[in-house]
Every structure is written in C-alpha cells, then in structure tokens.
Design a protein around this motif. Structure first.
Motif, PDB file in Angstrom:
ATOM      1  N   UNK A  17     -19.438 -40.731  23.062  1.00  0.00           N
ATOM      2  CA  UNK A  17     -18.919 -42.039  22.625  1.00  0.00           C
ATOM      3  C   UNK A  17     -17.494 -42.302  23.505  1.00  0.00           C
ATOM      4  N   UNK A  18     -16.792 -41.325  23.727  1.00  0.00           N
ATOM      5  CA  UNK A  18     -15.677 -41.601  24.451  1.00  0.00           C
ATOM      6  C   UNK A  18     -16.087 -42.263  25.777  1.00  0.00           C
ATOM      7  N   UNK A  19     -16.830 -41.845  26.617  1.00  0.00           N
ATOM      8  CA  UNK A  19     -17.253 -42.291  27.786  1.00  0.00           C
ATOM      9  C   UNK A  19     -17.917 -43.889  27.686  1.00  0.00           C
ATOM     10  N   UNK A  20     -18.667 -43.948  26.625  1.00  0.00           N
ATOM     11  CA  UNK A  20     -19.153 -45.456  26.402  1.00  0.00           C
ATOM     12  C   UNK A  20     -18.057 -46.357  25.989  1.00  0.00           C
ATOM     13  N   UNK A  21     -17.200 -45.942  25.480  1.00  0.00           N
ATOM     14  CA  UNK A  21     -15.800 -46.675  24.894  1.00  0.00           C
ATOM     15  C   UNK A  21     -15.053 -47.007  25.957  1.00  0.00           C
ATOM     16  N   UNK A  82     -21.793 -39.182  38.836  1.00  0.00           N
ATOM     17  CA  UNK A  82     -20.383 -39.022  38.460  1.00  0.00           C
ATOM     18  C   UNK A  82     -20.270 -37.877  37.783  1.00  0.00           C
ATOM     19  N   UNK A  83     -19.446 -36.857  38.298  1.00  0.00           N
ATOM     20  CA  UNK A  83     -19.487 -35.563  37.681  1.00  0.00           C
ATOM     21  C   UNK A  83     -18.025 -35.140  37.577  1.00  0.00           C
ATOM     22  N   UNK A  84     -17.661 -34.160  36.484  1.00  0.00           N
ATOM     23  CA  UNK A  84     -16.502 -33.515  36.274  1.00  0.00           C
ATOM     24  C   UNK A  84     -16.762 -32.242  36.186  1.00  0.00           C
ATOM     25  N   UNK A  85     -16.069 -31.283  37.051  1.00  0.00           N
ATOM     26  CA  UNK A  85     -16.454 -29.863  37.014  1.00  0.00           C
ATOM     27  C   UNK A  85     -14.950 -29.151  36.816  1.00  0.00           C
ATOM     28  N   UNK A  86     -14.925 -28.220  36.025  1.00  0.00           N
ATOM     29  CA  UNK A  86     -13.961 -27.417  35.479  1.00  0.00           C
ATOM     30  C   UNK A  86     -13.992 -25.973  35.439  1.00  0.00           C
ATOM     31  N   UNK A  87     -13.240 -24.956  35.543  1.00  0.00           N
ATOM     32  CA  UNK A  87     -13.356 -23.752  35.357  1.00  0.00           C
ATOM     33  C   UNK A  87     -13.253 -23.756  33.784  1.00  0.00           C
ATOM     34  N   UNK A  88     -13.516 -22.234  33.330  1.00  0.00           N
ATOM     35  CA  UNK A  88     -13.740 -22.260  31.797  1.00  0.00           C
ATOM     36  C   UNK A  88     -12.530 -22.000  31.008  1.00  0.00           C
ATOM     37  N   UNK A  89     -11.463 -21.767  31.830  1.00  0.00           N
ATOM     38  CA  UNK A  89     -10.290 -21.125  30.822  1.00  0.00           C
ATOM     39  C   UNK A  89      -9.762 -22.199  29.752  1.00  0.00           C
ATOM     40  N   UNK A 105     -12.556 -32.851  26.985  1.00  0.00           N
ATOM     41  CA  UNK A 105     -13.591 -33.767  26.812  1.00  0.00           C
ATOM     42  C   UNK A 105     -12.642 -35.429  27.113  1.00  0.00           C
ATOM     43  N   UNK A 106     -11.658 -35.701  26.548  1.00  0.00           N
ATOM     44  CA  UNK A 106     -11.104 -37.075  26.731  1.00  0.00           C
ATOM     45  C   UNK A 106     -10.855 -37.263  28.218  1.00  0.00           C
ATOM     46  N   UNK A 107     -10.108 -36.421  28.815  1.00  0.00           N
ATOM     47  CA  UNK A 107     -10.020 -36.779  30.234  1.00  0.00           C
ATOM     48  C   UNK A 107     -10.945 -36.933  31.185  1.00  0.00           C
ATOM     49  N   UNK A 108     -12.090 -35.983  30.758  1.00  0.00           N
ATOM     50  CA  UNK A 108     -13.416 -35.986  31.590  1.00  0.00           C
ATOM     51  C   UNK A 108     -14.227 -37.332  31.345  1.00  0.00           C
ATOM     52  N   UNK A 109     -14.160 -37.829  29.989  1.00  0.00           N
ATOM     53  CA  UNK A 109     -14.726 -39.013  29.787  1.00  0.00           C
ATOM     54  C   UNK A 109     -14.113 -40.293  30.660  1.00  0.00           C
ATOM     55  N   UNK A 110     -12.826 -40.274  30.602  1.00  0.00           N
ATOM     56  CA  UNK A 110     -12.224 -41.333  31.271  1.00  0.00           C
ATOM     57  C   UNK A 110     -12.352 -41.226  32.603  1.00  0.00           C
ATOM     58  N   UNK A 111     -12.474 -40.057  33.280  1.00  0.00           N
ATOM     59  CA  UNK A 111     -12.593 -39.829  34.833  1.00  0.00           C
ATOM     60  C   UNK A 111     -13.879 -40.409  35.313  1.00  0.00           C
ATOM     61  N   UNK A 112     -15.127 -39.997  34.310  1.00  0.00           N
ATOM     62  CA  UNK A 112     -16.533 -40.466  34.392  1.00  0.00           C
ATOM     63  C   UNK A 112     -16.658 -41.950  34.587  1.00  0.00           C
ATOM     64  N   UNK A 113     -15.985 -42.615  33.210  1.00  0.00           N
ATOM     65  CA  UNK A 113     -16.177 -44.024  33.140  1.00  0.00           C
ATOM     66  C   UNK A 113     -15.531 -44.710  34.446  1.00  0.00           C
TER      67      UNK A 113
END
Length: 377
Positions: A17-21, A82-89, A105-113
């Motif tokens: 939903x954050x991505x769509x927004x 479009x991809x966002x990849x992060x280590x697990x910490x 979640x929020x920064x990844x959705x914004x970056x993908x959008x």
C-alpha cells in the motif's frame, strides 16, 4: 536472534500500500496486469491496445459499411526490475511493526516508487509533439492552454487527460490564484498533496522524476550556414541532413534519441542516436517526414520534459515475479491495484548473513505517441 514474528507476508502486505501511494505515473496511464501469470525479467507479452474507432455519417442510400473488429496488440518486454536489497540487521532486530516500517518498509517503498516513476517519465523521448519554450519554466494558465491545444489538434479524447510537471513548474503553479484558491469554487483537489489540480480538463500532478533532456550537439558552421534537408523525402522515417552556406559550410556534432527537430513547420523526434560525418548526418525520426531538399531544420535546445497526455498514450505492464529457486530462499508475492510486489529472504553462506530483497517486475511502452505532448521548460 531473528524476530520470527516479522514474516515476509507482514513485510509485503505493509509495503505494497505504501508503494501504491507513492506511485504517480503507473496510476495515470493504461495498465495491464494479470496476477495469475508469474514471469521473469526479459519475458515478452502481447498487450491489447486501447481501441480507437471512427464514426461516419450514415448514408440511407448505401446503408452502413461494416469495419473489421480487429484488436491491435503491442509487444511489451518486462525488462525492468526495481529492487531494494538490504542486509538483515535492521529488519531482524526490529522489535515491532513501527520499527520495521521506519527501518525498511517505508524507505524501500519510496525508493521503488521513485524508480518506477522515473522509468515511465523517460518515455518523453518517444514524443515528437511539443509546446512551450526550452529553458523557460511553465508558470501560468497559458501553459495548460498550450498543452490542451496540442492534444485537441491531435484529437486526443477529452476525458482521461493527465499531466506531470517538474518541481519548478509546480512551484510556479502553486502561486497562480486560480489554482491556489481552488477551494473557493468548492473543490480542494488542487491543495491535495501531489496534485496540482484539474485545469482545463487535465488532471495535473507533480513528480521529482520528470526528466531533463540534453539535446545533441549538431551544428552548422560557415557564413550564413543552416542545417537543411539534403535530399527530398516523402513519408520517410529516415532523413539525411546537410548544410547550406554561402561559404565554408560544415556540419558537425550529434543527434540523440529524444531530440526534437523542426522541419517545415512540423516537428519530429529522433528515435536513435546519430553522428555527423562528411558534412551530413542520417537520422531516424518519427513521425515520417515529407520535405523538399533545402528545407531548413532546427534542433530544439535542451529542456525539461514535462508531459501532458491522454491515459492511453502509454502503457504500464506488470506481472508477479516467479519464486526464486534455491535452498534457504523464501519469498512472498502480493498484488494490489495493478502492482505486484515480491519480498525475498535469502542467506549468504560465505558471510553467514541473512538478506532481504523487495522488488517489482514491469515494462513500459508508448502506445499512441499522438496522444501526448512534451511541454518544454
């Protein structure tokens, strides 16, 4: 120890939903999506083009003439992830959903959008129809009227018109009384975040991803030199340009995809990069050109490529990504509103470290270039 309460399903369903927004361009163009057809990068699908029909005058003497009902299709390659990849910490140490939203979640959705919007707005380079002045920011109602005029001239349907403007144009428009005080007419749409408002039948939006086009370097040298059509052409998608000069004529430099050429009162867009050699340059253009030898050709200067268009000018096509193969790899795919999002958790044996990935598979296609106009700024 990993937070086992935070699952891939939780991440995906919170993120989508954050991505769509945050998406602008895919939401205002023609979309094709099928949730039951997982695909991979590089797959090609056939998409039905929105139908265009013509009404004619009925002749009682001859009766009606039936046309064929053939749906046209275009091929669209799903050539972007479009991809966002992060280590697990940051993910696995999140103690609750609020922490997870803030950390990932929020920064990844914004970056993908931002990536998806940016790729869509790059389609400006397919559009040969222009208005406005290169280097001058659109700033008033006259700019909306100019875009509307081009759409009207090209017979774009009056419903479903949109425009996306850069931050400079948005800043100028928000100082126009007719837009700022839209609430006085009973509508507050112009004051909503991300929306400039509906003006002259066009729904207008702002995006930081609007492109700046840097024009090629093609130039004519010599006394009274002009770039001209070298050989007469008729309905040609490739033209050769030369130079006309009273003395010392030279033609040097390049043309790049997206350049706008003015030829005999009409405009065409360069569809492939080309370089001048031996005082001439052969370049592919759209639409096809008809011009006599010696007709002057001018190259539009670098500009911001704001876009006004009917929703059927462009297509956004997406499909769910296939689940990845391999031991120790988990994934969850969820879809909503024509957007599909995959979240994957893996494990790097070499570094003994978990990884998370959030990605979207999609492709864009310009379907009807005549239903769009580039508003230069």
């Amino acid at each position: 120890m990993a937070n086992t309460l935070i699952t891939l399903k939780t991440i995906a369903r919170e993120a989508l939903p954050r991505l769509v927004d945050n998406l602008v361009f895919p939401a205002i163009v023609y979309q094709d999506f099928a949730a039951d057809m997982p695909m991979a990068l590089g797959d090609t699908i056939r998409v039905r083009k929105p139908s265009v029909m013509e009404a004619v005058e009925f002749d009682s003497a001859t009766g009606v003439a039936y046309g064929d009902f053939n749906e046209e299709c275009v091929e669209v390659t799903l050539n972007r992830i479009a991809t966002v990849d992060r280590k697990a910490e940051a993910i696995e140490t999140a103690t609750n959903l609020d922490n997870l939203n803030r950390a990932f979640i929020e920064p990844a959705a914004v970056a993908l959008a931002e990536k998806i919007n940016s790729d869509g707005l790059a389609l400006y380079s397919d559009i040969p129809y222009v208005c406005g002045t290169a280097g001058t920011t659109p700033s008033g109602l006259a700019d909306f009227a100019a875009a509307r005029k081009v759409l009207n001239t090209n017979k774009a349907p009056v419903s479903g018109r949109r425009a996306v403007w850069d931050v400079e144009a948005d800043a100028a428009f928000t100082q126009v009384d007719a837009i700022v005080h839209a609430e006085k007419s009973g509508s507050t749409q112009a004051l909503r975040e991300g929306s400039i408002g509906r003006i002259f039948g066009i729904d207008n939006y702002m995006s930081q991803a609007v492109k700046s086009h840097v024009s090629g370097t093609l130039a004519a040298g010599g006394t009274g030199a002009k770039i001209t059509i070298k050989n007469a052409v008729e309905n040609a998608s490739s033209v050769t340009l030369g130079v006309t000069a009273s003395s010392g004529g030279t033609l040097t430099g390049t043309l790049v995809k997206g350049d706008i050429l003015a030829i005999g009162g009409k405009t065409a867009v360069v569809t492939e990069n080309a370089s001048a050699a031996a005082n001439e340059i052969t370049v592919k253009v759209y639409p096809a050109v008809t011009a006599a030898a010696g007709v002057e050709v001018t190259l539009a200067a670098s500009h911001t490529a704001n876009l006004a268009f009917h929703q059927n000018a462009f297509a956004y096509v997406s499909r769910p990504l296939v689940n990845p193969d391999g031991q120790g790899v988990e994934s969850y795919v969820t879809s909503y509103g024509g957007i599909s999002l995959r979240v994957t958790r893996g494990y790097n044996q070499q570094y003994k470290q978990s990884t998370y990935s959030m990605d979207v598979l999609y492709g864009y296609k310009t379907v009807y270039p005549e239903l769009a106009v580039r508003v230069m700024g």
